[in-house]
Design a protein around this motif. Structure first.
Motif, mmCIF file in Angstrom:
data_model
loop_
_atom_site.group_PDB
_atom_site.id
_atom_site.type_symbol
_atom_site.label_atom_id
_atom_site.label_comp_id
_atom_site.label_asym_id
_atom_site.label_seq_id
_atom_site.Cartn_x
_atom_site.Cartn_y
_atom_site.Cartn_z
ATOM 1 N N LEU A 123 23.232 -26.323 -22.098
ATOM 2 C CA LEU A 123 24.673 -26.527 -21.997
ATOM 3 C C LEU A 123 24.997 -27.986 -22.297
ATOM 4 C CD1 LEU A 123 25.351 -24.551 -18.692
ATOM 5 C CD2 LEU A 123 25.877 -23.812 -21.013
ATOM 6 N N PRO A 124 26.232 -28.270 -22.708
ATOM 7 C CA PRO A 124 26.612 -29.659 -22.968
ATOM 8 C C PRO A 124 26.503 -30.499 -21.691
ATOM 9 C CG PRO A 124 28.413 -28.145 -23.523
ATOM 10 C CD PRO A 124 27.316 -27.330 -22.942
ATOM 11 N N THR A 125 26.160 -31.777 -21.856
ATOM 12 C CA THR A 125 25.975 -32.637 -20.695
ATOM 13 C C THR A 125 27.090 -33.671 -20.556
ATOM 14 O OG1 THR A 125 24.512 -34.044 -21.998
ATOM 15 C CG2 THR A 125 23.466 -32.362 -20.619
ATOM 16 N N ASP A 126 28.237 -33.382 -21.173
ATOM 17 C CA ASP A 126 29.368 -34.287 -20.981
ATOM 18 C C ASP A 126 29.911 -34.115 -19.566
ATOM 19 O OD1 ASP A 126 32.060 -32.451 -21.337
ATOM 20 O OD2 ASP A 126 30.355 -31.701 -22.502
ATOM 21 N N THR B 220 30.428 -27.058 -13.950
ATOM 22 C CA THR B 220 29.254 -26.390 -13.388
ATOM 23 C C THR B 220 29.093 -26.735 -11.919
ATOM 24 O OG1 THR B 220 28.149 -26.300 -15.514
ATOM 25 C CG2 THR B 220 26.747 -26.133 -13.577
ATOM 26 N N ARG B 221 29.411 -27.969 -11.549
ATOM 27 C CA ARG B 221 29.345 -28.369 -10.138
ATOM 28 C C ARG B 221 30.271 -27.467 -9.306
ATOM 29 N NH1 ARG B 221 29.820 -33.586 -10.908
ATOM 30 N NH2 ARG B 221 27.594 -33.926 -10.942
ATOM 31 N N SER B 222 31.454 -27.172 -9.839
ATOM 32 C CA SER B 222 32.389 -26.266 -9.146
ATOM 33 C C SER B 222 31.813 -24.861 -9.051
ATOM 34 C CB SER B 222 33.718 -26.213 -9.883
ATOM 35 O OG SER B 222 34.391 -27.422 -9.785
ATOM 36 N N ARG B 223 31.220 -24.401 -10.137
ATOM 37 C CA ARG B 223 30.619 -23.050 -10.129
ATOM 38 C C ARG B 223 29.506 -22.976 -9.082
ATOM 39 N NH1 ARG B 223 31.017 -23.826 -16.118
ATOM 40 N NH2 ARG B 223 32.666 -22.404 -16.800
ATOM 41 N N LEU B 224 28.677 -24.007 -9.038
ATOM 42 C CA LEU B 224 27.582 -24.015 -8.068
ATOM 43 C C LEU B 224 28.123 -24.033 -6.641
ATOM 44 C CD1 LEU B 224 25.178 -26.488 -9.893
ATOM 45 C CD2 LEU B 224 24.885 -24.022 -9.642
ATOM 46 N N ARG C 101 24.215 -16.904 -16.534
ATOM 47 C CA ARG C 101 23.117 -17.754 -16.992
ATOM 48 C C ARG C 101 22.607 -18.628 -15.848
ATOM 49 N NH1 ARG C 101 24.786 -20.709 -22.290
ATOM 50 N NH2 ARG C 101 22.579 -21.252 -22.243
ATOM 51 N N ILE C 102 23.506 -19.143 -15.037
ATOM 52 C CA ILE C 102 23.105 -19.975 -13.896
ATOM 53 C C ILE C 102 22.291 -19.153 -12.896
ATOM 54 C CG2 ILE C 102 23.984 -21.173 -11.847
ATOM 55 C CD1 ILE C 102 26.316 -22.178 -13.642
ATOM 56 N N VAL C 103 22.802 -17.992 -12.522
ATOM 57 C CA VAL C 103 22.096 -17.148 -11.552
ATOM 58 C C VAL C 103 20.736 -16.731 -12.101
ATOM 59 C CG1 VAL C 103 22.171 -14.930 -10.333
ATOM 60 C CG2 VAL C 103 24.206 -16.384 -10.407
ATOM 61 N N PHE D 172 17.445 -27.828 -8.300
ATOM 62 C CA PHE D 172 18.036 -28.366 -9.526
ATOM 63 C C PHE D 172 19.170 -29.325 -9.210
ATOM 64 C CE2 PHE D 172 16.440 -24.295 -11.209
ATOM 65 C CZ PHE D 172 15.814 -24.732 -12.372
ATOM 66 N N ARG D 173 19.273 -30.358 -10.009
ATOM 67 C CA ARG D 173 20.478 -31.157 -10.092
ATOM 68 C C ARG D 173 21.289 -30.548 -11.231
ATOM 69 N NH1 ARG D 173 20.875 -35.383 -7.081
ATOM 70 N NH2 ARG D 173 19.080 -36.392 -6.167
ATOM 71 N N VAL D 174 22.584 -30.776 -11.255
ATOM 72 C CA VAL D 174 23.453 -30.142 -12.244
ATOM 73 C C VAL D 174 23.017 -30.498 -13.661
ATOM 74 C CG1 VAL D 174 25.821 -29.891 -13.054
ATOM 75 C CG2 VAL D 174 25.371 -30.146 -10.623
ATOM 76 N N ARG D 175 22.710 -31.769 -13.911
ATOM 77 C CA ARG D 175 22.318 -32.195 -15.266
ATOM 78 C C ARG D 175 21.021 -31.506 -15.703
ATOM 79 N NH1 ARG D 175 24.673 -35.856 -18.185
ATOM 80 N NH2 ARG D 175 25.745 -36.762 -16.404
ATOM 81 N N GLU D 176 20.066 -31.360 -14.773
ATOM 82 C CA GLU D 176 18.813 -30.670 -15.091
ATOM 83 C C GLU D 176 19.080 -29.208 -15.455
ATOM 84 O OE1 GLU D 176 16.086 -33.162 -11.887
ATOM 85 O OE2 GLU D 176 16.849 -31.177 -11.359
ATOM 86 N N LEU D 177 19.979 -28.586 -14.709
ATOM 87 C CA LEU D 177 20.339 -27.194 -14.977
ATOM 88 C C LEU D 177 20.975 -27.070 -16.360
ATOM 89 C CD1 LEU D 177 20.378 -24.349 -13.741
ATOM 90 C CD2 LEU D 177 22.626 -24.887 -12.812
ATOM 91 N N HIS D 178 21.843 -28.015 -16.704
ATOM 92 C CA HIS D 178 22.475 -28.004 -18.029
ATOM 93 C C HIS D 178 21.439 -28.132 -19.131
ATOM 94 C CE1 HIS D 178 26.999 -28.250 -18.011
ATOM 95 N NE2 HIS D 178 26.694 -28.008 -16.757
ATOM 96 N N GLU D 179 20.463 -29.014 -18.949
ATOM 97 C CA GLU D 179 19.415 -29.181 -19.954
ATOM 98 C C GLU D 179 18.586 -27.915 -20.090
ATOM 99 O OE1 GLU D 179 17.422 -32.717 -18.637
ATOM 100 O OE2 GLU D 179 19.091 -34.004 -19.265
#
Length: 132
Positions: A97-100, A107-111, A73-75, A86-93
């Motif tokens: 995806l949950p933003t907790d 996701t930061r680790s995945r990126l 989904r990220i790719v 993208f910032r991580v939170r923007e990508l989640h939105e």
């Protein structure tokens, strides 16, 4: 070592190699039969899919696969928006995806892994973009 001993060792190695060749031939025959079965099944599935696709209305859009991994989904998101940073939170939105905090950190680790693999680049701290 005398000639008789040398001939005996040569015969032993010959017999072992012949047995191995026989075993490999049997494996090839078995695998060839399994391959033919798999290819026949694949042809059946392809024909079935064509029939079903022909019966589906043209405006039918298949839903996004629920089995897509977060990585996929990220790719996909970066492929759809190759120039966007993208910032991580923007990508989640964007991905719903949950933003907790723990999800964001995962996701930061995945990126980070995708950056190390050369799929993405990091033009600034906490910012990610598709590598061009």
């Amino acid at each position: 070592m005398n000639v008789t001993e040398l001939l005996r060792l040569l015969q032993v190695e010959h017999d072992e190699t012949a047995a191995r060749a026989h075993s490999l031939r049997e494996q090839i025959e078995r695998l060839t039969a399994e391959l033919a079965d798999a290819e026949a099944r694949l042809a059946e599935l392809t024909a079935t899919r064509k029939v079903i696709d022909g019966l589906t209305p043209p405006d039918h859009e298949p839903p996004p696969s629920e089995t897509d991994t977060v990585y996929q989904r990220i790719v996909t998101a970066f492929n759809r928006h190759p120039e966007q940073v993208f910032r991580v939170r923007e990508l989640h939105e964007l991905l719903g995806l949950p933003t907790d905090e723990s999800s964001i950190n995962a996701t930061r680790s995945r990126l980070g892994r995708l950056v190390r693999q050369g799929v993405l680049e990091q033009p600034g701290r906490g910012r990610y973009q598709k590598r061009t």
